[in-house]
Structures are given as structure tokens and as C-alpha cells.
Write an enzyme that holds these catalytic residues in place. Structure first.
Site, mmCIF file in Angstrom:
data_model
loop_
_atom_site.group_PDB
_atom_site.id
_atom_site.type_symbol
_atom_site.label_atom_id
_atom_site.label_comp_id
_atom_site.label_asym_id
_atom_site.label_seq_id
_atom_site.Cartn_x
_atom_site.Cartn_y
_atom_site.Cartn_z
ATOM 1 N N HIS A 126 0.823 -1.220 0.000
ATOM 2 C CA HIS A 126 0.000 0.000 0.000
ATOM 3 C C HIS A 126 0.853 1.264 0.000
ATOM 4 O O HIS A 126 0.371 2.349 0.341
ATOM 5 C CB HIS A 126 -0.960 -0.013 1.195
ATOM 6 C CG HIS A 126 -2.004 -1.061 1.078
ATOM 7 N ND1 HIS A 126 -2.775 -1.471 2.137
ATOM 8 C CD2 HIS A 126 -2.416 -1.802 0.011
ATOM 9 C CE1 HIS A 126 -3.616 -2.428 1.727
ATOM 10 N NE2 HIS A 126 -3.420 -2.639 0.451
ATOM 11 N N GLY B 248 -1.538 -8.588 13.192
ATOM 12 C CA GLY B 248 -2.050 -7.242 13.409
ATOM 13 C C GLY B 248 -2.863 -6.668 12.276
ATOM 14 O O GLY B 248 -2.732 -5.492 11.931
ATOM 15 N N THR B 249 -3.726 -7.482 11.669
ATOM 16 C CA THR B 249 -4.603 -6.950 10.633
ATOM 17 C C THR B 249 -6.033 -7.433 10.828
ATOM 18 O O THR B 249 -6.261 -8.570 11.234
ATOM 19 C CB THR B 249 -4.101 -7.299 9.215
ATOM 20 O OG1 THR B 249 -4.947 -6.668 8.253
ATOM 21 C CG2 THR B 249 -4.031 -8.806 8.971
HETATM 22 C C1 BV8 Z 1 -8.049 -2.342 -5.322
HETATM 23 C C2 BV8 Z 1 -2.860 3.120 2.391
HETATM 24 C C3 BV8 Z 1 -8.223 -2.737 -7.682
HETATM 25 C C4 BV8 Z 1 -3.320 4.480 2.734
HETATM 26 C C5 BV8 Z 1 -4.760 1.560 2.447
HETATM 27 C C6 BV8 Z 1 -13.327 -7.190 -2.704
HETATM 28 C C7 BV8 Z 1 -14.378 -7.138 -1.851
HETATM 29 C C8 BV8 Z 1 -14.771 -5.892 -1.307
HETATM 30 C C9 BV8 Z 1 -14.100 -4.703 -1.596
HETATM 31 C C10 BV8 Z 1 -13.050 -4.762 -2.446
HETATM 32 C C11 BV8 Z 1 -12.677 -5.999 -3.013
HETATM 33 N N1 BV8 Z 1 -11.609 -5.748 -3.804
HETATM 34 C C12 BV8 Z 1 -11.316 -4.417 -3.761
HETATM 35 C C13 BV8 Z 1 -12.186 -3.793 -2.932
HETATM 36 C C14 BV8 Z 1 -12.186 -2.360 -2.633
HETATM 37 C C15 BV8 Z 1 -11.193 -1.959 -1.529
HETATM 38 C C16 BV8 Z 1 -11.569 -2.624 -0.232
HETATM 39 O O1 BV8 Z 1 -10.999 -3.620 0.165
HETATM 40 N N2 BV8 Z 1 -12.524 -2.002 0.450
HETATM 41 C C17 BV8 Z 1 -12.898 -2.524 1.791
HETATM 42 C C18 BV8 Z 1 -12.956 -1.368 2.753
HETATM 43 C C19 BV8 Z 1 -14.161 -3.293 1.720
HETATM 44 N N3 BV8 Z 1 -9.821 -2.283 -1.898
HETATM 45 C C20 BV8 Z 1 -9.149 -1.393 -2.678
HETATM 46 O O2 BV8 Z 1 -9.616 -0.363 -3.111
HETATM 47 C C21 BV8 Z 1 -7.709 -1.769 -3.015
HETATM 48 N N4 BV8 Z 1 -7.454 -1.570 -4.407
HETATM 49 O O3 BV8 Z 1 -8.830 -3.216 -5.045
HETATM 50 O O4 BV8 Z 1 -7.608 -2.047 -6.618
HETATM 51 C C22 BV8 Z 1 -7.686 -4.106 -7.851
HETATM 52 C C23 BV8 Z 1 -6.719 -4.683 -7.075
HETATM 53 C C24 BV8 Z 1 -6.265 -5.999 -7.299
HETATM 54 C C25 BV8 Z 1 -6.766 -6.712 -8.284
HETATM 55 C C26 BV8 Z 1 -7.740 -6.119 -9.085
HETATM 56 C C27 BV8 Z 1 -8.214 -4.828 -8.846
HETATM 57 C C28 BV8 Z 1 -6.705 -0.822 -2.323
HETATM 58 C C29 BV8 Z 1 -6.832 -0.841 -0.878
HETATM 59 C C30 BV8 Z 1 -5.671 -0.052 -0.225
HETATM 60 C C31 BV8 Z 1 -6.156 1.211 0.431
HETATM 61 N N5 BV8 Z 1 -5.064 1.837 1.181
HETATM 62 N N6 BV8 Z 1 -3.678 2.117 3.071
HETATM 63 C C32 BV8 Z 1 -3.161 4.795 4.194
HETATM 64 O O5 BV8 Z 1 -2.563 4.049 4.947
HETATM 65 O O6 BV8 Z 1 -3.646 5.858 4.577
HETATM 66 S S1 BV8 Z 1 -5.740 0.424 3.284
HETATM 67 C C33 BV8 Z 1 -5.342 0.634 4.984
HETATM 68 O O7 BV8 Z 1 -6.467 0.149 5.680
HETATM 69 C C34 BV8 Z 1 -4.166 -0.185 5.475
HETATM 70 O O8 BV8 Z 1 -3.103 -0.214 4.576
HETATM 71 C C35 BV8 Z 1 -4.807 -1.556 5.695
HETATM 72 O O9 BV8 Z 1 -4.841 -2.280 4.492
HETATM 73 C C36 BV8 Z 1 -6.205 -1.174 6.113
HETATM 74 C C37 BV8 Z 1 -6.286 -1.142 7.612
HETATM 75 O O10 BV8 Z 1 -6.353 -2.424 8.048
HETATM 76 P P1 BV8 Z 1 -5.344 -2.989 9.185
HETATM 77 O O11 BV8 Z 1 -3.951 -2.680 8.819
HETATM 78 O O12 BV8 Z 1 -5.753 -4.384 9.379
HETATM 79 O O13 BV8 Z 1 -5.693 -2.078 10.461
HETATM 80 P P2 BV8 Z 1 -7.026 -2.087 11.369
HETATM 81 O O14 BV8 Z 1 -6.937 -0.896 12.230
HETATM 82 O O15 BV8 Z 1 -8.235 -2.298 10.540
HETATM 83 O O16 BV8 Z 1 -6.871 -3.405 12.286
HETATM 84 C C38 BV8 Z 1 -5.814 -3.513 13.190
HETATM 85 C C39 BV8 Z 1 -5.829 -4.953 13.698
HETATM 86 O O17 BV8 Z 1 -4.708 -5.130 14.557
HETATM 87 C C40 BV8 Z 1 -7.088 -5.303 14.483
HETATM 88 O O18 BV8 Z 1 -7.515 -6.614 14.115
HETATM 89 C C41 BV8 Z 1 -6.607 -5.276 15.946
HETATM 90 O O19 BV8 Z 1 -7.254 -6.245 16.716
HETATM 91 C C42 BV8 Z 1 -5.143 -5.666 15.795
HETATM 92 N N7 BV8 Z 1 -4.269 -5.086 16.820
HETATM 93 C C43 BV8 Z 1 -4.332 -3.842 17.350
HETATM 94 N N8 BV8 Z 1 -3.309 -3.656 18.241
HETATM 95 C C44 BV8 Z 1 -2.589 -4.819 18.225
HETATM 96 C C45 BV8 Z 1 -3.191 -5.729 17.310
HETATM 97 N N9 BV8 Z 1 -2.717 -6.966 17.068
HETATM 98 C C46 BV8 Z 1 -1.594 -7.341 17.771
HETATM 99 N N10 BV8 Z 1 -0.948 -6.512 18.666
HETATM 100 C C47 BV8 Z 1 -1.416 -5.275 18.909
HETATM 101 N N11 BV8 Z 1 -0.782 -4.489 19.800
#
Ligand code: BV8
Length: 234
Positions: free
Chosen positions: A108, A174-175
Site C-alpha cells: 500500500h 495485526g490486521t
Molecule cells: C483495489 C494506504 C483494484 C493508505 C490503504 C473485494 C471485496 C470488497 C471490496 C473490495 C474488493 N476488492 C477491492 C475492494 C475495494 C477496496 C476494499 O478492500 N474495500 C474494503 C474497505 C471493503 N480495496 C481497494 O480499493 C484496493 N485496491 O482493489 O484495486 C484491484 C486490485 C487488485 C486486483 C484487481 C483490482 C486498495 C486498498 C488499499 C487502500 N489503502 N492504506 C493509508 O494508509 O492511509 S488500506 C489501509 O487500511 C491499510 O493499509 C490496511 O490495508 C487497512 C487497515 O487495516 P489494518 O492494517 O488491518 O488495520 P485495522 O486498524 O483495521 O486493524 C488492526 C488490527 O490489529 C485489528 O484486528 C486489531 O485487533 C489488531 N491489533 C491492534 N493492536 C494490536 C493488534 N494486534 C496485535 N498486537 C497489537 N498491539
């Protein structure tokens, strides 16, 4: 390049204990901003200042914090197994690199790079973009953060999908498993016959079940898991 035997996917949770905000947890990044406003090309076109300021703040925040024992443990594992290990991160921070990890794909993008919307060059970048600095290659003032926004194609997909499908061990750290294509990699690894393990504070929205699930902070779970991998090697 040989296929890595071990593939590790990391998310915001691995950097949480370094003091980097996650996305969905309480007080997470998305709490202060709507994804549509700050992490989409449309949001950037609509209000570039808000987006540039959002990423300038994150770049400065990340520069002020250190890697934690989870990052350090993965670098230690790489020191032993070399190219057998590939780390794929969704994170745009540089804590893996600062811990010493080299076999790394930022799917990303990175806060430590800019992307010129004019000529496409991706120079290393460590200062603010809000003042519209000139691109070092074409001179245009169209630099944006080199991060992959929603609707944009992630980096390194071919290498990632080949490694995930071909690995023996797939580890998710952590995702929340909410964002694709990353959220689909446990299913791809499983389809390729890998043994899969999740190291996470809370249950994730994983597409398919993991073979092993360990709950707890990454700073504890990851060093313990690395010790298991290295048992008998050290
Ligand atoms: C794309 C950069 C075309 C910017 C980011 C299929 C189904 C549905 C939707 C889609 C699909 N395919 C595509 C989509 C659309 C979309 C998508 O997924 N939407 C979601 C919301 C439904 N995806 C896209 O648009 C992607 N591009 O699809 O292009 C394509 C691609 C391939 C093939 C053909 C076509 C692009 C997505 C990228 C967007 N950019 N980041 C920035 O950072 O500002 S995404 C960003 O959010 C992060 O990079 C990461 O990916 C996501 C956040 O998630 P996490 O990192 O998991 O963080 P989160 O806070 O959610 O969770 C933290 C976890 O850690 C928790 O579980 C917690 O319990 C745990 N935790 C917390 N503390 C601890 C811990 N664990 C251990 N120890 C701790 N201390």
C-alpha cells in the site's frame, strides 16, 4: 528468486505498540477522518490540502517513534533464514526497515516516498508536501504521498500472489482482514497448501479459518513465534 518458504502479512496492529495509530481501533485514524476524504483519489482531487496535511502529520508521527519487539523479531528471523522469509506489509510506516527487515513489500505504498502525478517518479521523501515542493525529476509541483488509495492498484501484486500461493507457512499479524486484496491472502495461502497462523489482539474478519490462532499483543506473540521457528537453529 526462490519462492519464500515463510510469508508474513502485517497490518497496523504490528505498529500499534510503537505508538502508531491503527485504523479501526478506538481513536483510530479513520475515526478522525472519512476514508473517502483522505484515502481516495477523488478525495485528493476535491481537497488536496486536507489530504497532504493528513499524510504530512502521519509522516512526522512515524519518524518520532521506534520499531517494537515484533518488528525486531521478524528482522532477527530474516537474519537466520534469509530469502526463505518475505514480509508483505499493508503499513505505510518504515518500522520494518528500521528494525532491519530487507525482504519486504509495501503493497500500500510508503510515507517515506512521494509520487509525482506529473512524471510518475517515486522519490524518497522525508518532509512535508503541503507546500507543493517541485518534483526532483520533472520540476512540476504535483507531488502526492506514495500511498495506494482505495480504488487504486496495490504494488507488487504478482510477486505477492506468487509468494503467498507457494509458501509453506503463512503468518498474519495485526490486521483486521477488512481490506482487499490483502484480506484474501489467507484463502490463497490455504489453497496453495500452506499452514496458516494468525497473531492478533482480536478476531479478524478472515475470509477462511486459520490453522492456528493466537490472541495477544504482537510485541509478545511475534518474538515467541520467531523463537519457535529458530529453535534448534540458534
Ligand atoms: C483495489 C494506504 C483494484 C493508505 C490503504 C473485494 C471485496 C470488497 C471490496 C473490495 C474488493 N476488492 C477491492 C475492494 C475495494 C477496496 C476494499 O478492500 N474495500 C474494503 C474497505 C471493503 N480495496 C481497494 O480499493 C484496493 N485496491 O482493489 O484495486 C484491484 C486490485 C487488485 C486486483 C484487481 C483490482 C486498495 C486498498 C488499499 C487502500 N489503502 N492504506 C493509508 O494508509 O492511509 S488500506 C489501509 O487500511 C491499510 O493499509 C490496511 O490495508 C487497512 C487497515 O487495516 P489494518 O492494517 O488491518 O488495520 P485495522 O486498524 O483495521 O486493524 C488492526 C488490527 O490489529 C485489528 O484486528 C486489531 O485487533 C489488531 N491489533 C491492534 N493492536 C494490536 C493488534 N494486534 C496485535 N498486537 C497489537 N498491539
Amino acid at each position: 528468486m526462490a519462492r519464500p518458504r515463510i510469508v508474513v502479512l502485517t497490518g497496523a496492529g504490528i505498529s500499534a505498540e510503537s505508538g502508531v495509530a491503527t485504523f479501526r481501533d478506538a481513536g483510530g485514524l479513520w475515526e478522525g477522518h472519512s476514508v473517502e476524504d483522505v484515502a481516495t483519489p477523488e478525495g485528493f482531487a476535491r481537497d488536496p490540502d486536507t489530504v497532504l496535511r493528513f499524510y504530512d502529520e502521519r509522516r512526522r508521527a512515524v519518524a518520532s517513534v521506534p520499531p517494537n519487539p515484533a518488528h525486531v523479531a521478524l528482522a532477527r528471523l530474516e537474519a537466520f533464514v534469509g530469502d526463505e522469509l518475505l514480509v508483505i506489509t499493508q503499513n505505510v510506516d518504515d518500522l520494518h526497515e528500521r528494525a532491519g527487515t530487507r525482504n519486504l513489500v509495501h503493497m500500500h505504498g510508503e510515507l517515506a516516498r512521494a509520487l509525482c502525478a506529473g512524471c510518475g517518479t517515486r522519490p524518497e521523501w522525508s518532509t512535508d508536501l503541503i507546500d507543493r515542493p517541485a518534483c526532483p525529476r520533472c520540476g512540476d509541483r504535483m507531488l502526492r504521498p506514495d500511498v495506494v488509495w482505495f480504488g487504486e492498484m496495490p504494488y507488487g501484486l504478482d510477486r505477492i500472489e506468487d509468494a503467498v500461493f507457494g509458501c509453506d507457512i503463512f503468518v498474519s499479524i495485526g490486521t483486521s482482514g477488512e481490506v482487499y486484496p490483502a484480506a484474501g491472502y489467507v484463502a490463497l495461502a490455504t489453497a496453495g497448501g500452506a499452514w496458516t497462523i494468525e497473531l492478533n489482539l482480536e478476531p479478524s474478519a478472515a475470509a477462511v479459518p486459520f490453522d492456528d490462532v493466537r490472541r495477544g499483543p504482537a510485541s509478545v506473540l511475534v518474538p515467541a513465534w520467531v523463537d519457535e521457528q529458530l529453535a534448534g537453529r540458534t
